[in-house]
Design a protein around this motif. Structure first.
Motif, PDB file in Angstrom:
ATOM      1  N   LEU A  20      12.506  -4.348  12.115  1.00 55.43           N
ATOM      2  CA  LEU A  20      12.089  -5.620  11.535  1.00 55.43           C
ATOM      3  C   LEU A  20      11.587  -5.394  10.116  1.00 55.43           C
ATOM      4  CD1 LEU A  20      10.111  -7.246  14.488  1.00 55.43           C
ATOM      5  CD2 LEU A  20      12.570  -7.281  14.029  1.00 55.43           C
ATOM      6  N   SER A  21      11.854  -6.368   9.262  1.00 55.46           N
ATOM      7  CA  SER A  21      11.350  -6.342   7.893  1.00 55.46           C
ATOM      8  C   SER A  21      10.535  -7.601   7.643  1.00 55.46           C
ATOM      9  CB  SER A  21      12.501  -6.276   6.891  1.00 55.46           C
ATOM     10  OG  SER A  21      13.242  -5.089   7.041  1.00 55.46           O
ATOM     11  N   CYS A  22       9.563  -7.488   6.777  1.00 52.28           N
ATOM     12  CA  CYS A  22       8.741  -8.623   6.375  1.00 52.28           C
ATOM     13  C   CYS A  22       8.662  -8.585   4.854  1.00 52.28           C
ATOM     14  CB  CYS A  22       7.355  -8.535   6.996  1.00 52.28           C
ATOM     15  SG  CYS A  22       6.213  -9.817   6.431  1.00 52.28           S
ATOM     16  N   ALA A  23       9.326  -9.524   4.212  1.00 51.53           N
ATOM     17  CA  ALA A  23       9.335  -9.598   2.757  1.00 51.53           C
ATOM     18  C   ALA A  23       8.239 -10.539   2.289  1.00 51.53           C
ATOM     19  CB  ALA A  23      10.688 -10.083   2.265  1.00 51.53           C
ATOM     20  N   ARG A  27       1.154 -12.866  -5.075  1.00 54.09           N
ATOM     21  CA  ARG A  27       0.407 -11.949  -5.903  1.00 54.09           C
ATOM     22  C   ARG A  27      -0.184 -10.783  -5.123  1.00 54.09           C
ATOM     23  NH1 ARG A  27      -3.819 -15.366  -9.240  1.00 54.09           N
ATOM     24  NH2 ARG A  27      -4.169 -13.303 -10.113  1.00 54.09           N
ATOM     25  N   ALA A  28      -0.180  -9.636  -5.742  1.00 50.65           N
ATOM     26  CA  ALA A  28      -0.969  -8.493  -5.288  1.00 50.65           C
ATOM     27  C   ALA A  28      -0.713  -8.103  -3.838  1.00 50.65           C
ATOM     28  CB  ALA A  28      -2.451  -8.776  -5.499  1.00 50.65           C
ATOM     29  N   PHE A  29       0.553  -7.943  -3.472  1.00 45.87           N
ATOM     30  CA  PHE A  29       0.891  -7.539  -2.108  1.00 45.87           C
ATOM     31  C   PHE A  29       0.176  -6.262  -1.723  1.00 45.87           C
ATOM     32  CE2 PHE A  29       3.361  -6.970   1.633  1.00 45.87           C
ATOM     33  CZ  PHE A  29       3.739  -5.637   1.689  1.00 45.87           C
ATOM     34  N   SER A  30       0.014  -5.360  -2.647  1.00 45.27           N
ATOM     35  CA  SER A  30      -0.565  -4.051  -2.327  1.00 45.27           C
ATOM     36  C   SER A  30      -2.038  -4.133  -1.977  1.00 45.27           C
ATOM     37  CB  SER A  30      -0.360  -3.087  -3.493  1.00 45.27           C
ATOM     38  OG  SER A  30      -1.008  -3.570  -4.654  1.00 45.27           O
ATOM     39  N   THR A  31      -2.663  -5.274  -2.165  1.00 44.81           N
ATOM     40  CA  THR A  31      -4.075  -5.413  -1.800  1.00 44.81           C
ATOM     41  C   THR A  31      -4.263  -6.061  -0.430  1.00 44.81           C
ATOM     42  OG1 THR A  31      -4.262  -7.576  -2.866  1.00 44.81           O
ATOM     43  CG2 THR A  31      -4.735  -5.635  -4.219  1.00 44.81           C
ATOM     44  N   TYR A  32      -3.170  -6.345   0.253  1.00 45.80           N
ATOM     45  CA  TYR A  32      -3.224  -7.020   1.542  1.00 45.80           C
ATOM     46  C   TYR A  32      -3.023  -6.042   2.696  1.00 45.80           C
ATOM     47  CZ  TYR A  32      -3.065 -11.692  -0.496  1.00 45.80           C
ATOM     48  OH  TYR A  32      -3.370 -12.849  -1.174  1.00 45.80           O
ATOM     49  N   ALA A  33      -3.869  -6.130   3.697  1.00 42.69           N
ATOM     50  CA  ALA A  33      -3.580  -5.491   4.969  1.00 42.69           C
ATOM     51  C   ALA A  33      -2.534  -6.344   5.683  1.00 42.69           C
ATOM     52  CB  ALA A  33      -4.837  -5.377   5.822  1.00 42.69           C
ATOM     53  N   MET A  34      -1.686  -5.694   6.451  1.00 47.58           N
ATOM     54  CA  MET A  34      -0.570  -6.382   7.090  1.00 47.58           C
ATOM     55  C   MET A  34      -0.550  -6.080   8.576  1.00 47.58           C
ATOM     56  SD  MET A  34       1.051  -7.765   4.461  1.00 47.58           S
ATOM     57  CE  MET A  34       2.671  -8.136   5.141  1.00 47.58           C
ATOM     58  N   ILE A  51      -1.413  -2.290   9.444  1.00 43.49           N
ATOM     59  CA  ILE A  51      -1.417  -1.229   8.438  1.00 43.49           C
ATOM     60  C   ILE A  51      -2.305  -1.642   7.281  1.00 43.49           C
ATOM     61  CG2 ILE A  51       0.660  -2.142   7.295  1.00 43.49           C
ATOM     62  CD1 ILE A  51       1.534   0.824   6.924  1.00 43.49           C
ATOM     63  N   SER A  52      -3.060  -0.703   6.764  1.00 41.60           N
ATOM     64  CA  SER A  52      -3.959  -0.987   5.656  1.00 41.60           C
ATOM     65  C   SER A  52      -3.171  -1.164   4.362  1.00 41.60           C
ATOM     66  CB  SER A  52      -4.964   0.156   5.504  1.00 41.60           C
ATOM     67  OG  SER A  52      -4.284   1.371   5.182  1.00 41.60           O
ATOM     68  N   TRP A  53      -3.870  -1.584   3.317  1.00 39.14           N
ATOM     69  CA  TRP A  53      -3.183  -1.902   2.066  1.00 39.14           C
ATOM     70  C   TRP A  53      -2.473  -0.684   1.481  1.00 39.14           C
ATOM     71  CZ3 TRP A  53      -4.571   0.761  -2.297  1.00 39.14           C
ATOM     72  CH2 TRP A  53      -5.816   1.384  -2.281  1.00 39.14           C
ATOM     73  N   ARG A  72       5.105   0.410   5.147  1.00 44.21           N
ATOM     74  CA  ARG A  72       5.190  -0.586   4.083  1.00 44.21           C
ATOM     75  C   ARG A  72       5.658   0.089   2.798  1.00 44.21           C
ATOM     76  NH1 ARG A  72      -0.462  -3.195   3.418  1.00 44.21           N
ATOM     77  NH2 ARG A  72       0.511  -4.177   1.583  1.00 44.21           N
ATOM     78  N   GLY A  73       6.341  -0.681   1.997  1.00 42.36           N
ATOM     79  CA  GLY A  73       6.777  -0.227   0.675  1.00 42.36           C
ATOM     80  C   GLY A  73       6.209  -1.180  -0.355  1.00 42.36           C
ATOM     81  N   ASN A  74       5.089  -0.825  -0.926  1.00 50.57           N
ATOM     82  CA  ASN A  74       4.406  -1.753  -1.828  1.00 50.57           C
ATOM     83  C   ASN A  74       5.236  -2.058  -3.078  1.00 50.57           C
ATOM     84  OD1 ASN A  74       2.275  -2.060  -0.080  1.00 50.57           O
ATOM     85  ND2 ASN A  74       0.919  -0.652  -1.176  1.00 50.57           N
ATOM     86  N   ALA A  75       6.023  -1.092  -3.501  1.00 42.25           N
ATOM     87  CA  ALA A  75       6.856  -1.338  -4.678  1.00 42.25           C
ATOM     88  C   ALA A  75       7.903  -2.406  -4.400  1.00 42.25           C
ATOM     89  CB  ALA A  75       7.525  -0.045  -5.115  1.00 42.25           C
TER      90      ALA A  75
END
Length: 126
Positions: A20-23, A27-34, A51-53, A72-75
């Protein structure tokens, strides 16, 4: 807030795999826990993994530990759930969720999350 769109659900046989993927957009995806949650027919929604940020901290429900992998791939503003050794009881609608946090945590509580995707169906046949 971020906007989330899941993909990758479908039909698999028991013992098989799905990813599964979640796109995320915003703003600032890398600051969000998922997190990933799922809801089977007639049951409450339950936490599957989180998963943590930074990706350094993860959580797995006992029912999926050793079979599922969250990453996760923050980039790329994307989160993944690799599901291996699937079982019929994994059949559910899977949701991704996000919450802004300044701490390195992987929340498992549904009420913690502020953004949700629309869900993707996963069906595992025996």
């Amino acid at each position: 807030q971020v906007q989330l769109v899941e993909s990758g659900g479908g039909l698999a046989q028991a013992g098989g795999s799905l990813r599964l993927s979640c796109a995320a957009s915003g703003r600032a995806f890398s600051t969000y826990a998922m997190g990933w949650f799922r809801q089977a027919p007639g049951k409450d929604r339950e936490s599957v993994a989180a998963i943590s940020w930074s990706g350094a901290i993860t959580y797995y429900a006992d029912s999926v530990k050793g079979r599922f992998t969250i990453s996760r791939g923050n980039a790329m503003n994307t989160m993944y759930l690799q599901m291996d050794s699937l079982k019929p009881e994994d059949t559910a609608v899977y949701y991704c969720a996000a919450t802004y946090t300044g701490a390195a945590v992987a929340p498992r509580q549904e009420s913690t999350y502020t953004s949700w995707g629309q869900g993707t169906q996963v069906t595992v046949s025996s």
